[in-house]
Motif scaffolding. Structure first.
Motif, PDB file in Angstrom:
ATOM      1  N   GLU A 128       0.827  -1.201   0.000  1.00 57.94           N
ATOM      2  CA  GLU A 128       0.000   0.000   0.000  1.00 57.94           C
ATOM      3  C   GLU A 128       0.864   1.255   0.000  1.00 57.94           C
ATOM      4  OE1 GLU A 128      -3.235   0.075  -0.308  1.00 57.94           O
ATOM      5  OE2 GLU A 128      -3.395  -2.114  -0.331  1.00 57.94           O
ATOM      6  N   ASN A 129       0.645   2.124  -0.986  1.00 54.95           N
ATOM      7  CA  ASN A 129       1.358   3.389  -1.056  1.00 54.95           C
ATOM      8  C   ASN A 129       0.719   4.419  -0.126  1.00 54.95           C
ATOM      9  OD1 ASN A 129       3.438   2.920  -3.054  1.00 54.95           O
ATOM     10  ND2 ASN A 129       1.794   2.754  -4.559  1.00 54.95           N
ATOM     11  N   ALA A 130       1.512   5.358   0.352  1.00 48.69           N
ATOM     12  CA  ALA A 130       1.038   6.442   1.205  1.00 48.69           C
ATOM     13  C   ALA A 130       1.802   7.710   0.851  1.00 48.69           C
ATOM     14  CB  ALA A 130       1.219   6.083   2.676  1.00 48.69           C
ATOM     15  N   GLN A 131       1.461   8.796   1.514  1.00 49.60           N
ATOM     16  CA  GLN A 131       2.108  10.081   1.269  1.00 49.60           C
ATOM     17  C   GLN A 131       3.058  10.421   2.410  1.00 49.60           C
ATOM     18  OE1 GLN A 131       0.036  14.026   1.684  1.00 49.60           O
ATOM     19  NE2 GLN A 131       0.332  14.116  -0.543  1.00 49.60           N
ATOM     20  N   VAL A 132       4.275  10.813   2.048  1.00 51.98           N
ATOM     21  CA  VAL A 132       5.276  11.248   3.024  1.00 51.98           C
ATOM     22  C   VAL A 132       5.254  12.770   3.084  1.00 51.98           C
ATOM     23  CG1 VAL A 132       7.719  11.260   3.655  1.00 51.98           C
ATOM     24  CG2 VAL A 132       6.725   9.240   2.569  1.00 51.98           C
ATOM     25  N   THR A 133       5.103  13.310   4.278  1.00 52.75           N
ATOM     26  CA  THR A 133       5.153  14.761   4.474  1.00 52.75           C
ATOM     27  C   THR A 133       6.316  15.094   5.400  1.00 52.75           C
ATOM     28  OG1 THR A 133       3.628  14.654   6.343  1.00 52.75           O
ATOM     29  CG2 THR A 133       2.685  15.002   4.152  1.00 52.75           C
ATOM     30  N   PHE A 134       6.743  16.343   5.373  1.00 52.83           N
ATOM     31  CA  PHE A 134       7.928  16.766   6.117  1.00 52.83           C
ATOM     32  C   PHE A 134       7.568  17.892   7.085  1.00 52.83           C
ATOM     33  CE2 PHE A 134       9.143  15.109   1.997  1.00 52.83           C
ATOM     34  CZ  PHE A 134      10.087  14.156   2.334  1.00 52.83           C
ATOM     35  N   VAL A 135       8.098  17.767   8.301  1.00 47.57           N
ATOM     36  CA  VAL A 135       7.861  18.744   9.360  1.00 47.57           C
ATOM     37  C   VAL A 135       9.189  19.404   9.708  1.00 47.57           C
ATOM     38  CG1 VAL A 135       7.049  19.083  11.716  1.00 47.57           C
ATOM     39  CG2 VAL A 135       5.966  17.362  10.250  1.00 47.57           C
ATOM     40  N   PRO A 136       9.298  20.727   9.597  1.00 46.87           N
ATOM     41  CA  PRO A 136      10.552  21.398   9.951  1.00 46.87           C
ATOM     42  C   PRO A 136      10.840  21.283  11.450  1.00 46.87           C
ATOM     43  CG  PRO A 136       9.124  22.826   8.640  1.00 46.87           C
ATOM     44  CD  PRO A 136       8.295  21.662   9.066  1.00 46.87           C
ATOM     45  N   ILE A 137      12.105  21.084  11.772  1.00 44.93           N
ATOM     46  CA  ILE A 137      12.496  21.034  13.181  1.00 44.93           C
ATOM     47  C   ILE A 137      12.535  22.444  13.774  1.00 44.93           C
ATOM     48  CG2 ILE A 137      14.420  20.505  14.730  1.00 44.93           C
ATOM     49  CD1 ILE A 137      14.981  18.066  13.020  1.00 44.93           C
ATOM     50  N   ALA A 138      13.073  23.394  13.001  1.00 43.82           N
ATOM     51  CA  ALA A 138      13.135  24.786  13.456  1.00 43.82           C
ATOM     52  C   ALA A 138      11.992  25.570  12.839  1.00 43.82           C
ATOM     53  CB  ALA A 138      14.474  25.408  13.068  1.00 43.82           C
ATOM     54  N   ALA A 139      11.345  26.385  13.631  1.00 39.78           N
ATOM     55  CA  ALA A 139      10.229  27.190  13.135  1.00 39.78           C
ATOM     56  C   ALA A 139      10.710  28.143  12.049  1.00 39.78           C
ATOM     57  CB  ALA A 139       9.606  27.979  14.287  1.00 39.78           C
ATOM     58  N   GLY A 140       9.881  28.298  11.016  1.00 39.57           N
ATOM     59  CA  GLY A 140      10.205  29.201   9.926  1.00 39.57           C
ATOM     60  C   GLY A 140      10.954  28.557   8.785  1.00 39.57           C
ATOM     61  N   THR A 141      11.387  27.324   8.933  1.00 39.93           N
ATOM     62  CA  THR A 141      12.081  26.626   7.844  1.00 39.93           C
ATOM     63  C   THR A 141      11.055  26.071   6.871  1.00 39.93           C
ATOM     64  OG1 THR A 141      13.858  25.997   9.357  1.00 39.93           O
ATOM     65  CG2 THR A 141      13.704  24.787   7.271  1.00 39.93           C
ATOM     66  N   PRO A 142      11.144  26.435   5.585  1.00 40.27           N
ATOM     67  CA  PRO A 142      10.165  25.896   4.629  1.00 40.27           C
ATOM     68  C   PRO A 142      10.362  24.404   4.425  1.00 40.27           C
ATOM     69  CG  PRO A 142      11.882  27.127   3.488  1.00 40.27           C
ATOM     70  CD  PRO A 142      12.106  27.358   4.956  1.00 40.27           C
ATOM     71  N   ALA A 143       9.265  23.668   4.413  1.00 43.64           N
ATOM     72  CA  ALA A 143       9.318  22.211   4.264  1.00 43.64           C
ATOM     73  C   ALA A 143       9.262  21.829   2.789  1.00 43.64           C
ATOM     74  CB  ALA A 143       8.161  21.570   5.011  1.00 43.64           C
ATOM     75  N   PRO A 144       9.922  20.737   2.387  1.00 47.20           N
ATOM     76  CA  PRO A 144       9.792  20.240   1.018  1.00 47.20           C
ATOM     77  C   PRO A 144       8.359  19.815   0.736  1.00 47.20           C
ATOM     78  CG  PRO A 144      11.642  19.214   2.160  1.00 47.20           C
ATOM     79  CD  PRO A 144      10.846  19.934   3.193  1.00 47.20           C
ATOM     80  N   PRO A 145       7.973  19.757  -0.519  1.00 52.17           N
ATOM     81  CA  PRO A 145       6.618  19.310  -0.850  1.00 52.17           C
ATOM     82  C   PRO A 145       6.420  17.846  -0.487  1.00 52.17           C
ATOM     83  CG  PRO A 145       7.940  19.512  -2.831  1.00 52.17           C
ATOM     84  CD  PRO A 145       8.754  20.106  -1.728  1.00 52.17           C
ATOM     85  N   PRO A 146       5.196  17.434  -0.195  1.00 47.34           N
ATOM     86  CA  PRO A 146       4.938  16.021   0.115  1.00 47.34           C
ATOM     87  C   PRO A 146       5.300  15.119  -1.068  1.00 47.34           C
ATOM     88  CG  PRO A 146       3.074  17.397   0.724  1.00 47.34           C
ATOM     89  CD  PRO A 146       3.988  18.265  -0.082  1.00 47.34           C
ATOM     90  N   VAL A 147       5.609  13.885  -0.740  1.00 46.38           N
ATOM     91  CA  VAL A 147       5.937  12.881  -1.751  1.00 46.38           C
ATOM     92  C   VAL A 147       4.875  11.789  -1.688  1.00 46.38           C
ATOM     93  CG1 VAL A 147       7.640  11.223  -2.575  1.00 46.38           C
ATOM     94  CG2 VAL A 147       8.395  13.370  -1.531  1.00 46.38           C
ATOM     95  N   ALA A 148       4.151  11.611  -2.781  1.00 41.94           N
ATOM     96  CA  ALA A 148       3.067  10.627  -2.814  1.00 41.94           C
ATOM     97  C   ALA A 148       3.573   9.271  -3.299  1.00 41.94           C
ATOM     98  CB  ALA A 148       1.945  11.129  -3.721  1.00 41.94           C
ATOM     99  N   ASP A 149       2.719   8.261  -3.107  1.00 41.06           N
ATOM    100  CA  ASP A 149       2.951   6.914  -3.630  1.00 41.06           C
ATOM    101  C   ASP A 149       4.269   6.327  -3.126  1.00 41.06           C
ATOM    102  OD1 ASP A 149       0.569   7.110  -5.063  1.00 41.06           O
ATOM    103  OD2 ASP A 149       1.577   8.013  -6.789  1.00 41.06           O
ATOM    104  N   VAL A 150       4.416   6.279  -1.823  1.00 37.82           N
ATOM    105  CA  VAL A 150       5.579   5.672  -1.189  1.00 37.82           C
ATOM    106  C   VAL A 150       5.083   4.595  -0.223  1.00 37.82           C
ATOM    107  CG1 VAL A 150       7.519   6.021   0.394  1.00 37.82           C
ATOM    108  CG2 VAL A 150       7.039   7.709  -1.397  1.00 37.82           C
ATOM    109  N   VAL A 151       5.566   3.394  -0.376  1.00 33.25           N
ATOM    110  CA  VAL A 151       5.210   2.315   0.548  1.00 33.25           C
ATOM    111  C   VAL A 151       6.026   2.420   1.833  1.00 33.25           C
ATOM    112  CG1 VAL A 151       5.187  -0.186   0.900  1.00 33.25           C
ATOM    113  CG2 VAL A 151       4.510   0.765  -1.300  1.00 33.25           C
TER     114      VAL A 151
END
Length: 439
Positions: free
Chosen positions: A308-331
């Motif tokens: 089953e594929n899912a979506q990977v999202t990214f959370v910045p550790i430091a506030a104000g850091t722009p996060a990369p776009p989510p990556v879809a279709d990852v098992v």
């Protein structure tokens, strides 16, 4: 009759032909040579038959540590083989991947496998097979496997050396229900969840789930065998070490705690409802982000088929850091090559699994290898499935792809070699019987 003998002439017997005696002697010697050759061939066959029986119990020479060559994965993983030997009988050297392979629809024929980082060696991990409900971690350098138990309390963990096949018991100092979480990049520390059984709850169905619900974090130092309790982090779900190994991120509920190796909390990062830290590989290569996947708060990813594929999202550790776009279709996110490239398992519409290199900035994907999910498991009655997939994360920066060759599954099992030697022994016996009858 007397008259007949009397009537016989008294002439002498006719002379022998020229060279007759020499020819008789030569033929006699030739028959001797043939008998000797036949006897020698028979004994050679006997020796080979016994050698086929004895080779499996001869200790294997120790293999060197991780070679200097560039690590790689085969462009496709080998199919299922019932003849695959174990790490303990034939050490394969450093591994690039570890996973469980097989199916249990009709017969439980799953194999915990490690795959070589330098050549196409496939070995079962015997220490994993010997546990009732095993759980395991592959070290970042691919040279060791840490094995624990998913059901019930345990007092120790087993450390298996893939370069020698040796085992070492790691005493936990007490009896715990354990959930293995992550291994530090330098190979020294292991983060785990540990819980003490509550007698009022009866026999637990899964120690791993109890460690998830009621356990606390512990940091195990493999160099000393000591484990340090971190009581401030309860019910640890997943963990991932920082790229430099100086900190560890541990998720509890919907928060990720950032700790140093002494257990001192340095920060807390909320990941949001319904999201969970990616196990083992959730800290990005540049240390700026935490990778998350869907999580319902209870499920444990180990032991499930990777389809089953899912979506990977990214959370910045430091506030104000722009996060990369989510990556879809990852098992399964398995590790990082560099800050812009990660290695992940993906599945197509038919459920066929592959390893891919994903580029965050462009969204490009490159297939590194594919798994054989054909109908070769359970005596060719079921499709093969992959679970518990891990990569040697410390080898991914230089990872390449090699053309898969004939798979090395190691020496045959002792019993099978004995069966294979029986026809040869039968031929030897038949030869001696025919020779005796001819004589």
């Amino acid at each position: 009759m007397r008259d007949l003998f009397t009537a016989l002439p008294d002439d002498p017997a006719p002379p022998l032909a020229d060279g007759y005696l020499d020819r008789v002697l030569v033929r006699g010697r030739r028959s001797v040579r043939r008998r000797r050759i036949g006897t020698a061939a028979a004994w050679t066959a006997v020796v080979l038959a016994f050698a086929a029986l004895l080779v499996p119990v001869v200790p294997q020479a120790e293999r060197p540590a991780a070679p200097a060559r560039r690590p790689s994965v085969p462009d496709h993983f080998a199919g299922y083989s019932t003849l695959t030997s174990t790490v303990e009988r034939s050490a394969p050297g450093r591994a690039i991947a570890m996973y469980t392979y097989g199916n249990g629809e009709l017969f439980n024929m799953f194999q915990p496998l490690v795959v070589g980082a330098d050549k196409d060696t496939y070995r079962r991990v015997g220490a994993v097979e010997e546990r009732d409900k095993p759980q395991s971690l592959l070290s970042p350098d691919g040279t060791r496997v840490l094995v624990g138990e998913r059901r019930g309390e345990t007092t120790d963990l087993l450390l298996v050396d893939l370069t020698t096949g040796d085992r070492r018991s790691i005493d936990l100092g007490a009896s715990f229900e354990v959930r293995l979480l992550a291994w530090s990049p330098d190979g020294r520390y292991v983060a785990l969840g540990a819980a003490v059984t509550d007698p009022s709850q009866g026999q637990p169905d899964s120690a791993e789930y109890d460690a998830l619900r009621h356990g606390t974090l512990r940091l195990l130092d493999l160099s000393t065998g000591r484990s340090t309790a971190v009581p401030s982090v309860r019910s640890p779900f997943a963990a991932a070490f920082a790229p430099d190994g100086a900190r560890v991120a541990v998720q509890s509920a919907q928060e990720v705690h950032l700790l140093d190796l002494l257990g001192t909390e340095q920060a807390v990062v909320p990941v949001g409802a319904g999201r969970g830290l990616v196990a083992r590989a959730g800290w990005s290569a540049d240390g700026r982000f935490l990778a998350t996947v869907p999580w319902d708060g209870t499920a444990v990813e180990d032991g499930t088929f990777l389809t089953e594929n899912a979506q990977v999202t990214f959370v910045p550790i430091a506030a104000g850091t722009p996060a990369p776009p989510p990556v879809a279709d990852v098992v399964r996110l398995l590790g990082w090559r560099d800050p812009d490239h990660m290695i992940a398992a993906t599945a197509d519409a038919q459920g066929r699994l592959s390893l891919n290199e994903l580029t965050l900035s462009s969204g490009d994907r490159r297939v590194l290898s594919r798994f054989d999910t054909g109908m070769t498991c359970e005596f060719h009655l079921q499709h093969c499935q992959v679970t518990d997939l891990q990569l040697a994360t410390g080898l991914l920066a230089d990872l390449g792809t090699r053309a898969a060759e004939s798979a090395d599954h190691g020496p045959w099992p002792w019993a099978l070699r004995a069966v294979a030697a029986l026809p040869l022994a039968g031929l030897v016996l038949l030869y001696f019987l025919l020779r005796r009858r001819r004589s």
